[in-house]
Scaffold this motif. Sequence first.
Motif, short mmCIF file in Angstrom:
data_model
loop_
_atom_site.label_atom_id
_atom_site.label_comp_id
_atom_site.label_asym_id
_atom_site.label_seq_id
_atom_site.Cartn_x
_atom_site.Cartn_y
_atom_site.Cartn_z
N UNK A 128 0.82 -1.21 0.00
CA UNK A 128 0.00 0.00 0.00
C UNK A 128 0.86 1.26 0.00
N UNK A 129 2.15 1.10 -0.04
CA UNK A 129 3.05 2.24 0.00
C UNK A 129 3.51 2.60 -1.41
N UNK A 130 3.33 3.86 -1.81
CA UNK A 130 3.77 4.35 -3.10
C UNK A 130 4.86 5.39 -2.87
N UNK A 131 6.13 5.07 -3.12
CA UNK A 131 7.18 6.04 -2.88
C UNK A 131 7.10 7.21 -3.86
N UNK A 133 8.64 9.86 -6.34
CA UNK A 133 9.81 9.98 -7.21
C UNK A 133 9.75 11.35 -7.88
N UNK A 134 10.88 11.98 -8.09
CA UNK A 134 10.89 13.30 -8.69
C UNK A 134 10.29 13.25 -10.10
N UNK A 135 9.47 14.24 -10.42
CA UNK A 135 8.88 14.33 -11.75
C UNK A 135 7.56 13.60 -11.89
N UNK A 136 7.09 12.94 -10.87
CA UNK A 136 5.82 12.22 -11.02
C UNK A 136 4.64 13.02 -10.48
#
Length: 136
Positions: A128-131, A133-136
């Motif tokens: 359930x964890x969504x890290x 990320x730069x640019x997303x």
Amino acid sequence: MKLFLLKFFTWWSGQTFGTQLWTWRFGELVGKDEMGNTYYRTKGGVIDPTLGFQRRWVVYNGYAEASKVPPSWHGWLHHTVDVAPTEESYVEKEWQKPHQPNLTGTPYAYRPAGSTLASGHRPKATGDYQPWTPGS
């Protein structure tokens, strides 16, 4: 000589010389709890004019740790109740628990599941964890 100097410079291993002198001069013994701590108030229950209430204090038996004060005496020390447990027939409430020392910083401290200190490694994420990320 060591014990004599400890009375002057340490407060965590018993009362200091200053506290002992203050207690002897101005204190009145109110009672003792099951852990050996002794409780005092100003002689005759005199109200301190600078504070506006009676001074109350505890001399710990051994290491000074506030969690060693039982609930019955805690209420009296903090002016929640006016009558000390020794001056009335105090009955513990069913929800009151027996004393447990503060175990923070010891190997017996509480470490919940998922803590890096609990087992040495952290369990995998459950999905359930969504890290980020730069640019997303």
